[in-house]
Every structure is written in C-alpha cells, then in structure tokens.
Motif scaffolding. Structure first.
Motif, short mmCIF file in Angstrom:
data_model
loop_
_atom_site.label_atom_id
_atom_site.label_comp_id
_atom_site.label_asym_id
_atom_site.label_seq_id
_atom_site.Cartn_x
_atom_site.Cartn_y
_atom_site.Cartn_z
N ALA A 190 4.67 -0.57 7.78
CA ALA A 190 5.28 -0.23 6.49
C ALA A 190 5.06 -1.35 5.49
CB ALA A 190 6.77 0.05 6.66
N ALA A 191 5.25 -2.59 5.93
CA ALA A 191 5.09 -3.74 5.04
C ALA A 191 3.64 -3.85 4.56
CB ALA A 191 5.52 -5.02 5.75
N TRP A 192 2.71 -3.70 5.48
CA TRP A 192 1.30 -3.80 5.10
C TRP A 192 0.87 -2.60 4.26
CZ3 TRP A 192 -1.79 -5.85 9.98
CH2 TRP A 192 -1.31 -7.13 10.28
N ALA A 193 1.40 -1.43 4.57
CA ALA A 193 1.03 -0.23 3.82
C ALA A 193 1.50 -0.32 2.37
CB ALA A 193 1.62 1.01 4.48
N ALA A 194 2.71 -0.82 2.15
CA ALA A 194 3.21 -0.96 0.78
C ALA A 194 2.28 -1.86 -0.03
CB ALA A 194 4.63 -1.53 0.80
N ASP A 195 1.85 -2.95 0.59
CA ASP A 195 0.92 -3.87 -0.09
C ASP A 195 -0.42 -3.20 -0.34
OD1 ASP A 195 0.13 -6.67 -0.95
OD2 ASP A 195 -1.29 -6.36 0.69
N ALA A 196 -0.94 -2.48 0.66
CA ALA A 196 -2.24 -1.84 0.54
C ALA A 196 -2.23 -0.74 -0.53
CB ALA A 196 -2.66 -1.24 1.89
N LEU A 197 -1.17 0.02 -0.61
CA LEU A 197 -1.07 1.08 -1.60
C LEU A 197 -1.08 0.50 -3.02
CD1 LEU A 197 1.54 3.35 0.20
CD2 LEU A 197 -0.78 4.05 -0.44
#
Length: 242
Positions: A153-160
């Motif tokens: 979730a943490a990495w996905a928020a940054d990637a988005l």
C-alpha cells in the motif's frame, strides 16, 4: 496633507513626487508568494518560474523573497501543498476503494494540468508539507481499507502519484509544443500513424501492422487505462497484511 494625499491614503495609495497617486505595494506573505507563483506558472509554464522572475512579479528583490521562502525546493513544496489542499479525500470504503483511488488520482491530474509543467515540482519531493502528507495519508488509508498489504500500500501510493506527475508533465510538454506552428504536424495522430506505417515492414512488422492501435486514444483514455492496470494489479496480489 493636501486633499490629493488624503484621498490617496484612504485608498491605500501614496503620492509620488509628481503628485500622481501610486498604489502602496501589498505586503509580501507566503500565501501571496504562492498565489503569484501559481499565476506565473498558469500564464507561462513552470519552466518560467525562477526565484528572480518571481521576485520581479512581486515587485521586490530576491532578498525580500528569501525572507519567506528558503529556496526553490521550498517553493516547490509550497506550490504542491497548495494544490493538494484543494483535493477532496473520501472516507475509505472497502467496497469502493478502487473507484476512490481513481477519483483521487484524477483530481490530482486535473489540478496539475491547470498549471503547465508544475508536476515537475512534485517529483522527488519529500512529503513533509501537511497538505501533501494529508493526501499520502488518505491514499494509504484507502489502500489499507481495500485489504492491500501495508508495504504494498505504501509503495503503491507513491507509485500512483509518481505516474500521475509523469503523465501530467508529458501532457503539458505536448500541449506547449502543439501551439508552435513548426511542431504541430509532428504531433498530429494521422501524421504519426503514417510515419509508423511507412517504416520498413521487414524490420518493424508489428509496428506497421498495429500503427492504428499504437496511436489510438482520446483525451485521457491512456491515463485511465494505465491507472486501471496499476490498481487491478493491486487487487490481484493483496495478500496478507505486513
């Protein structure tokens, strides 16, 4: 004080040596610095925004400007923070988390595109501004509500957010190039499709055969497609929380 001077004083102006009213400059504040910077970006693009150019727009010198903004990186954070303040974050809903993520990303996209090139300021930006952190927190909450593992979730928020910034930067560059007479033809879809189809078929058989698909898409179709791929990928691999 003569009548002219009294009237000028009532209206917030001073009188110069020749007797003509001269508007007293508004005090410089961080909020006014951000307002002026955004106006400059909206009119001329982010590339035109320098500390010297901003100081001139504020009718002051760089020294006065640095009393309110540490440096260009600090200004970038203030600008992105201001845009983030205009975003509406939903109450996380486990049944609607995908749509909620799309909505937040679309809001970010639309805010960035109002100010050509400003998403460059969001790249490699440490999210310490309260409004920037609020958006990151909100996206993390949506992802966790959807059952996505904590690190994912943490990495996905940054990637988005990184994808949105990159998409907006490219879109802004294309739009600015399109207004130049000598570049508009290069960006024309039919022109691009024709050039792809004209490539040597022996070396580029797939490109020639699928030139129409390569150049397809209206408006933000590609944005929606890529966002869907990213979010659906999270759906497939949510796994256990970590």
């Amino acid at each position: 004080m003569n009548p002219r001077e009294r009237r000028a004083a009532r209206q917030g102006a001073t009188v110069d040596a020749a007797g003509a009213p001269r508007r007293r400059p508004a005090p410089i504040t961080p909020a006014r610095v951000v307002d002026t910077a955004l106006d400059l970006v909206a009119a001329e693009g982010y590339e035109a925004l320098t500390m010297r150019r901003l100081a001139a727009a504020l009718d002051t010198g760089p020294a006065s400007l640095y009393a309110h903004v540490v440096n260009k990186a600090d200004l970038d954070e203030l600008l992105i923070g201001r845009l983030c303040a205009g975003l509406t974050l939903p109450e996380p809903d486990a049944a609607a988390w995908r749509d909620q993520l799309r909505d937040v990303c679309t809001q970010v996209r639309d805010h960035y595109l109002r100010y050509p090139g400003i998403s460059r300021a969001a790249l490699a930006l440490a999210p310490t501004d309260p409004e920037i952190a609020r958006v990151s927190e909100g996206m993390l909450a949506i992802l966790l509500a959807g059952g996505v593992a904590a690190r994912s979730a943490a990495w996905a928020a940054d990637a988005l957010l990184l994808y949105v910034a990159a998409y907006c930067l490219e879109t802004s560059i294309v739009r600015r190039r399109a207004v130049r007479d000598d570049a508009a033809w290069v960006l024309d879809r039919d022109e691009l499709g024709g050039r792809l189809e004209a490539l040597p078929v022996g070396s580029f058989p797939l490109t020639v055969a699928h030139a129409a698909e390569i150049t397809a898409g209206e408006g933000h179709d590609r944005f929606d497609f890529t966002l869907g791929l990213m979010i659906d990928g999270l759906s497939a691999g949510r796994g256990a929380r970590r």
